[in-house]
Design a protein around this motif. Structure first.
Motif, PDB file in Angstrom:
ATOM      1  N   ALA A 118       0.868  -1.183   0.000  1.00 49.79           N
ATOM      2  CA  ALA A 118       0.000   0.000   0.000  1.00 49.79           C
ATOM      3  C   ALA A 118       0.901   1.228   0.000  1.00 49.79           C
ATOM      4  CB  ALA A 118      -0.926   0.019   1.210  1.00 49.79           C
ATOM      5  N   GLN A 160       2.953   0.776   3.273  1.00 49.60           N
ATOM      6  CA  GLN A 160       2.844  -0.482   4.024  1.00 49.60           C
ATOM      7  C   GLN A 160       3.765  -1.513   3.368  1.00 49.60           C
ATOM      8  OE1 GLN A 160      -0.511  -3.432   3.664  1.00 49.60           O
ATOM      9  NE2 GLN A 160      -0.967  -2.740   5.745  1.00 49.60           N
ATOM     10  N   ASN A 206      -3.748   2.238   5.056  1.00 46.09           N
ATOM     11  CA  ASN A 206      -2.976   1.176   4.403  1.00 46.09           C
ATOM     12  C   ASN A 206      -3.739  -0.142   4.437  1.00 46.09           C
ATOM     13  OD1 ASN A 206      -0.759   2.733   3.682  1.00 46.09           O
ATOM     14  ND2 ASN A 206       0.297   2.364   5.626  1.00 46.09           N
ATOM     15  N   SER A 210       3.654  -0.527   8.830  1.00 49.80           N
ATOM     16  CA  SER A 210       3.026   0.665   8.259  1.00 49.80           C
ATOM     17  C   SER A 210       3.830   1.888   8.666  1.00 49.80           C
ATOM     18  CB  SER A 210       1.583   0.800   8.748  1.00 49.80           C
ATOM     19  OG  SER A 210       0.716  -0.030   8.022  1.00 49.80           O
TER      20      SER A 210
END
Length: 850
Positions: free
Chosen positions: A24, A61, A202, A71
């Motif tokens: 992410a 992430q 995320n 994260s």
């Protein structure tokens, strides 16, 4: 419980290079690799030594190969200093990260489960260690680091102090200072950390991660914990009822502990442990110059200690003192240790590094003190046993081995609530590239045999297993059990690669009347290529309430090499709860018959044969029986185990036996050895009534005429009250049965890949007594192997005790062989399903009730 680990499982390994990827991302995210800047995007591969940076209003992430999730919020840097994940080499598996600035969230993956001591995340001010955890960090220049835990527990350490932070707590850390005492995370702070780390968004983007539950002040430790200065300072959340005086004393104890626990300097030569600094376990009056010696009544503890090595070059253990040296290699370093005799609440230990001559004698040379365990005073013990607790823990690099590896020392000390039984364990993760080192000591007051229970069953557990976040992963792990009626002890662990069996018999020591434990140890790979068996043991039952057992075991491997190890376990108290062990196979010990004899008949699968098995269980003397095949005259196996020697009995659903003989086919006249274990996985039908069915796994080592005819891990099932004449049931219409399945799944090359766990596997059967049709539906391991077959069976006009059916469809073909029991109320049998095209097979046994 598993005493020594063999590399027996099938795993995936990740070497340098690809260690994870970005799943992410939002905003400007970059990574620095080999002095080059790379613009990151979703799917970008992460390598070891990469430095990931997020810009203003950016987030990212990272998911690593062991499923650790990191994260990162805005203006953050994350450095992958070291990363190695290989479940086949858990001792070498490690992760070392660093966050120099920013806000982060960490969800630990497999490394946190198989080797939590080697997961480290550093900030500018502290080092964080974990135990199966979710935690946050907020790192900013000129401000203290904020470290918060929302699940599990973490240990936050600086050179000036150490604290354990439990779920729902946070601590602040400044350079040059000890971490602040843990405090409750304010709800607003928890929400801010989740948002600032980018974790909430995320997770939404990638679908990976977990939200932060509302935090609350952690409760004090359960009543199984022992109240003591060290555990209050390091091992527990501080009780709100503590007085200010107690808090002050607690802080002083922690400060002293941290000061001592970092001692790794050069010590005076001390081959005989008489320098006044190291306690001498062989001299009760010498408790060491660093150990307080209170003017109180001395408790009489006996000490056991040993080293456990897995090696590829040959290693010798000195039987006189437990010290280890490498055969015929001069100047090779070895490990020595001393563990003090207990003095009413005080203990100390010192571990040293020595050099050895080729004959194993220790050189009288200066030695480096690797680690000194500080002395601590325990507060009052409880009046009755209510569990055990960890009172000391340590994990840090200590030196560089001759092979150039950084050696990390991991230590734990446990004590029961009556302070009558102590377990001390340590391991070195990288002592040598070819060696894994584990060492334990147990110390306690032996139980008096005449004061032991004469009936009932107690369960025991290795405290290090209880401390770990355990997942089944196709492992059948049961706690150790002691049957006080027949004085038998039994434990086992079965997994895809092999198994361990521990069998014991408790007897009275003729000299002092204490309770001796004669312990037999057996461990083998699935294909019997490696074995460990015990030659003798020196073990005891410990405590006034028989709350522990342990001692030293002497073992020998297939090549004849010998070594020794020490092991100890605590009784599971009635109020014991542990979410880490929710997958532990807990045997049913209530309302179980413990005397008399019973005979069971059923089926045993093995090497694609469907065999019959007959078991005779004498609950106080022997477990005997046979496995035969009427269609193959060469399968004729007998077993006759004597309880307490090569067999152990706890209940009709929890026993084990060795002692196999006979022949497996015309090429093998002799069976080298074999094993059979009964698994307790619950009843079919009425859960309050024993179903009269026993089942489990078995294996045979039968190598003859240069050809291997082993029976690798296979399943068996047997029951009481066999229906001899199926036609006597006089059933009509459709009769359905629902139950469980147990067995193995193999690949197209017939290699075992997975055990079928009966707790998550079902077998349903539908008999049509008008047409003779039978439908069998298997769901193995909660969806891993799901198939049904329907075929014409021989249940009509069948005056025998066995029914059969074969069937197939577009995806699977298979067969069923079974019998009815208890006037048709239950049915047991064997199955053999094979997927068409993939050749994957599920073979095993089932038990089912109407």
């Amino acid at each position: 419980m598993k005493i020594i680990l063999l590399s027996l499982l099938l795993f995936v390994s990740t070497l340098f290079g690809n260690v994870g990827k970005i799943t992410a991302l939002s905003g400007d995210v970059s990574l620095t690799r080999d002095s080059k800047n790379i613009v990151a995007k979703i799917g970008t591969i992460i390598n070891e030594k990469d430095l990931i940076s997020t810009a203003k209003n950016a987030r990212a992430q990272i998911v690593f190969t062991d499923k650790t999730i990191i994260s990162l919020g805005k203006n953050s840097t994350f450095d992958v200093e070291e990363y190695f994940f290989d479940e086949q080499k858990p001792a070498k598996t490690k992760a070392s990260f660093k966050v120099a600035k920013g806000v982060f969230k960490s969800i630990t993956g497999r490394i946190g489960k198989i080797n939590p001591s080697k997961f480290k995340l550093k900030t500018k001010s502290a080092s964080i260690g974990i135990r199966g955890t979710v935690f946050f960090g907020e790192i900013a220049d000129g401000k203290p680091d904020t470290i918060a835990c929302t699940s599990g527990a973490i240990v936050v350490e600086t050179p000036d102090g150490i604290v354990e932070v439990l779920a729902g707590q946070l601590t602040s850390v400044e350079i040059g200072k000890a971490p602040t005492p843990p405090a409750t995370i304010p709800p607003a702070k928890a929400k801010k950390l989740e948002q600032s780390s980018g974790a909430d968004k995320n997770q939404q983007d990638s679908g990976e991660g977990q939200g932060t539950a509302p935090t609350k002040a952690p409760a004090s430790k359960p009543s199984i914990a022992v109240p003591n200065a060290l555990s209050e300072a390091v091992g527990t959340a501080k009780d709100a009822k503590n007085s200010k005086e107690d808090s002050k004393k607690q802080d002083e104890t922690l400060k002293n502990a941290d000061s001592d626990s970092t001692n790794s300097g050069i010590d005076t030569p001390d081959p005989d442990n008489t320098d006044g600094n190291t306690p001498d376990p062989n001299n009760p009056d010498n408790t060491g110059g660093n150990t307080p010696n209170p003017d109180t009544t001395t408790k009489n503890y006996k000490v056991w200690g040993s080293s456990s090595y897995r090696n590829n070059q040959g290693l010798t253990i000195n039987p006189n003192n437990g010290e280890a040296y490498y055969g015929a290699i001069e100047n090779q370093n070895g490990i020595s240790y001393s563990f003090a005799k207990m003095e009413n609440g005080f203990y100390s230990a010192k571990i040293k590094l020595y050099s050895f001559n080729p004959d194993g004698t220790r050189k009288n040379n200066p030695s480096s003190t690797i680690k000194t365990i500080p002395s601590f005073e325990l507060t009052s013990s409880t009046n009755t046993y209510n569990g055990f607790s960890r009172i000391y823990t340590y994990s840090n690099p200590i030196y560089t081995s001759l092979a150039g590896d950084e050696v990390t020392l991991n230590e734990n000390i446990y004590v029961d609530s009556l302070q009558e039984f102590f377990i001390y364990s340590k391991s070195y993760d990288e002592i040598n590239v070819d060696y894994e080192f584990r060492q334990k000591s147990v110390m306690g007051i032996a139980s008096v045999f005449d004061e032991l229970p004469t009936d009932g069953i107690d369960l025991y557990i290795d405290p290090e297993i209880a401390d770990s976040s355990y997942e089944s992963d196709q492992v059948f792990l049961a706690p150790t059990a002691i049957n006080w009626k027949n004085k038998n002890l039994l434990s086992y662990e079965i997994y895809n690669g092999g198994l361990y069996i521990g069998i014991g018999k408790i007897s009275k020591n003729n000299i002092d009347g204490t309770a001796d434990l004669d312990f037999n140890f057996y461990e083998t790979k699935n294909d019997f290529s490696e074995k460990l068996t015990s030659t003798n043991s020196d073990m005891k039952i410990f405590g006034s309430e028989h709350q522990g057992w342990g001692g030293t075991i002497f073992v020998q491997d297939s090549a004849g090499d010998k070594s020794q190890m020490t092991h100890g376990e605590y009784k599971i108290a009635s109020n014991y709860t542990n979410s880490n062990l929710e997958n532990l196979k807990m045997p049913n010990i209530e309302n179980r018959t413990s005397t008399g004899q019973t005979t069971l008949k059923g089926f045993a699968v093995g090497n694609s044969d469907i065999n019959t098995i007959e078991l005779t269980i004498n609950r106080t003397n022997t477990i005997s029986g046979s496995i035969t095949n009427t269609n193959n005259e060469y399968i004729n196996i007998q077993f006759n185990g004597l309880l307490g020697q090569n067999a152990g009995y706890i209940t009709d659903d929890y026993f084990a036996t060795l002692g196999f003989s006979g022949k497996i086919n015309s090429q093998a006249s002799n069976i080298d050895d074999g094993w059979l274990i009964a698994l307790d996985s619950g009843n079919v039908g009425d859960a309050t009534v024993d179903d009269g069915i026993s089942w489990g796994l078995w294996g045979i080592d039968a190598d003859g005429a240069g050809v291997s005819n082993d029976v690798i891990t296979s399943a068996w099932v047997a029951a009481q009250d066999l229906v001899q004449d199926i036609s006597s049931l006089a059933n009509t219409g459709v009769v359905s049965y629902a139950g469980q399945a147990l067995g193995t799944i193999t690949d197209m090359n017939n290699n075992l890949t997975t055990l079928i766990d009966p707790t998550i596997s079902t077998m349903n059967l539908s008999f049509d007594f008008d047409t003779g049709d039978l439908t069998a539906s298997l769901n193995a391991n909660d969806g891993d192997f799901v198939h049904s077959i329907t075929g014409s069976s021989d249940i009509l006009n069948n005056n025998s005790s066995v029914y059969t059916m074969s069937g197939e469809n577009q995806s699977v073909m298979g067969s069923i062989t079974g019998s009815f029991y208890k006037e048709g109320a239950v049915t047991i049998g064997s199955f053999d399903f094979e997927e068409i095209g993939t050749y994957r097979k599920a073979v095993g046994v089932y038990k089912a009730a109407k």
